[in-house]
Motif scaffolding. Structure first.
Motif, short mmCIF file in Angstrom:
data_model
loop_
_atom_site.label_atom_id
_atom_site.label_comp_id
_atom_site.label_asym_id
_atom_site.label_seq_id
_atom_site.Cartn_x
_atom_site.Cartn_y
_atom_site.Cartn_z
N ASP A 19 5.04 1.67 6.70
CA ASP A 19 5.04 2.97 6.05
C ASP A 19 4.03 3.90 6.73
OD1 ASP A 19 5.49 5.00 4.27
OD2 ASP A 19 4.30 4.12 2.65
N ASP B 297 0.07 -7.95 0.63
CA ASP B 297 -1.34 -8.34 0.53
C ASP B 297 -1.56 -9.71 -0.12
OD1 ASP B 297 -0.63 -7.75 -2.01
OD2 ASP B 297 -2.09 -6.15 -2.31
N GLN C 16 -1.18 -10.68 -3.08
CA GLN C 16 -1.65 -10.72 -4.48
C GLN C 16 -0.64 -11.49 -5.34
OE1 GLN C 16 -2.82 -6.35 -5.14
NE2 GLN C 16 -4.29 -7.55 -6.30
N THR D 34 -7.23 -1.80 -1.62
CA THR D 34 -5.99 -1.30 -2.20
C THR D 34 -5.54 -0.04 -1.45
OG1 THR D 34 -4.96 -0.39 -4.18
CG2 THR D 34 -7.31 -0.05 -3.96
N LYS D 35 -4.22 0.10 -1.30
CA LYS D 35 -3.68 1.29 -0.64
C LYS D 35 -3.22 2.31 -1.69
CE LYS D 35 -4.28 -0.95 3.25
NZ LYS D 35 -4.97 -2.16 2.77
N1 UDP Z 1 2.02 0.52 0.40
C1 UDP Z 1 2.91 1.28 1.17
N2 UDP Z 1 2.69 2.63 1.26
C2 UDP Z 1 1.66 3.26 0.64
C3 UDP Z 1 0.78 2.48 -0.17
C4 UDP Z 1 0.99 1.12 -0.26
O1 UDP Z 1 3.86 0.74 1.74
O2 UDP Z 1 1.53 4.47 0.79
C5 UDP Z 1 2.24 -0.94 0.30
C6 UDP Z 1 1.01 -1.80 0.58
O3 UDP Z 1 0.89 -2.09 1.94
C7 UDP Z 1 1.30 -3.04 -0.25
C8 UDP Z 1 2.07 -2.49 -1.45
O4 UDP Z 1 2.57 -1.21 -1.03
O5 UDP Z 1 2.11 -3.98 0.44
C9 UDP Z 1 1.21 -2.33 -2.69
O6 UDP Z 1 0.03 -1.63 -2.39
P1 UDP Z 1 -1.41 -2.13 -2.86
O7 UDP Z 1 -1.50 -3.61 -2.71
O8 UDP Z 1 -2.43 -1.35 -2.13
O9 UDP Z 1 -1.39 -1.72 -4.39
P2 UDP Z 1 -2.17 -2.48 -5.58
O10 UDP Z 1 -1.76 -3.93 -5.53
O11 UDP Z 1 -3.62 -2.29 -5.33
O12 UDP Z 1 -1.69 -1.78 -6.81
#
Ligand code: UDP
Ligand code: MG
Length: 313
Positions: free
Chosen positions: A42, A95, A97, A204-205
């Motif tokens: 992305d 990630d 998780q 986090t992204k």
């Molecule tokens: N991600 C993406 N584009 C963005 C933000 C996030 O493709 O603009 C992807 C990121 O790489 C990950 C997934 O979306 O695989 C979830 O993001 P993140 O883990 O940061 O979110 P959280 O688990 O902290 O809510």
């Protein structure tokens, strides 16, 4: 052999991608299905794309898709979903998780007839109190506003069937809250409870700004109640306004109120409530126009049974 697709949206995930690929490959190989791993870059600013393209060159199971710029998680995921060919599709973050090994249980639940097996978090590790708190606030809000029951404590981590995916791909709306859209589609959806891990690497992204936009997309895509809110406020104000008017008239008749005060107050309260009420009516129409413009399918048929001249189908 039927195909299983795994769709992984990635934004600056170069530190996790290798390990994610290793664990996904390991679990996919145990399923007995043919599989493809679809990684979507992305618009990452780190070497994610180089790594991904490398994986695709060395492993025929990998398809790497690069978006022209950062489109956000939900659109990156949509791009991946539109480009996969599996009979079943696993949606998972890059990630780690969400443990890829849960695929085994998800596949079993789907063998038993589920169309969607969604991961439901019983705990979250390595996340800030703030994130956990805002998330629960958000799910409470959407639960109250939306007519579709969107399960709490779930992300996009899930296994979905081809028929659910095809309907999802038929929903052209631009502001996509995918877990809600899948809940809206229906069929048999079952949870799989698990412990959410900390990120394998990196941050986090989803900074606060993206979280807020995501929440706004979710609320507006699944509820027009905020638009109708004006009618309620208008009605409440009409009651208050009426009381104020009575009060103003009594003051005018029996006490020495400043001349002009009573009529001004009465005018303001009446006009105020009427305006809010009219805004609410506009909201009703606007809301319907909005629902119409989303262009979602009107209904989804699960099964048709028909008997035709002795031969049943
Ligand atoms: N991600 C993406 N584009 C963005 C933000 C996030 O493709 O603009 C992807 C990121 O790489 C990950 C997934 O979306 O695989 C979830 O993001 P993140 O883990 O940061 O979110 P959280 O688990 O902290 O809510
Ligand atoms: Mg994450």
């Amino acid at each position: 052999m039927p195909t299983l697709s795994v769709v992984v949206p990635c934004y600056n995930e170069s530190e996790s991608l290798g390990e994610t690929h290793r664990r996904l490959t390991a679990v996919c190989q145990t399923t007995g299905w043919d599989y493809e791993l679809l990684y979507v870059d992305d618009g990452s600013k780190d070497p994610t794309w180089a790594l991904m393209a490398d994986l695709a060159r060395n492993d025929p199971h990998v398809k790497a898709v690069k978006l022209s710029r950062n489109h956000g998680h939900q659109l990156a995921l949509s791009a991946g979903l539109a480009n996969c060919r599996g009979e079943r599709v696993l949606i998972i973050d890059a990630d780690l998780q969400d443990p890829p090994e849960l695929l085994t249980d998800m596949m079993r639940l789907m063998d038993d007839g589920a169309d969607v097996v969604y991961g439901q978090r019983s705990s979250r590790q390595g996340e800030t109190k703030f994130k956990v708190w805002t998330a629960s606030l958000f799910y409470g809000l959407i639960d109250r506003l939306s007519e579709v029951r969107i399960p709490r404590e779930t992300g996009d981590f899930r296994l979905i069937s081809r028929r659910v995916l095809n309907i999802l791909l038929d929903m052209p709306e631009r502001h996509r809250f995918i877990r809600g859209m899948i809940a809206w589609i229906g069929f048999r959806q079952v949870p799989l409870v698990y412990d959410r891990q900390a990120r394998f690497a990196g941050q986090t992204k989803y900074p606060l700004k993206k979280m807020a936009r995501f929440a706004a997309d979710a609320v507006t895509a699944f509820s027009i109640k905020p638009l109708q809110f004006a009618s309620l406020v208008g009605l409440a104000f009409a009651v208050v306004g009426l009381m104020l008017t009575v009060f103003a008239v009594i003051s005018f008749l029996f006490f020495n109120a400043v001349p002009g005060w009573a009529s001004t107050l009465a005018g303001i309260s009446v006009i105020g409530s009427v305006q809010l009420f009219m805004l609410g009516i506009i909201g009703e129409y606007l809301g319907r126009l909005y629902e119409q413009s989303k262009g979602r399918p009107l209904y989804m048929i699960e099964q048709v049974v028909q008997t035709d001249g002795g031969a049943s189908a």
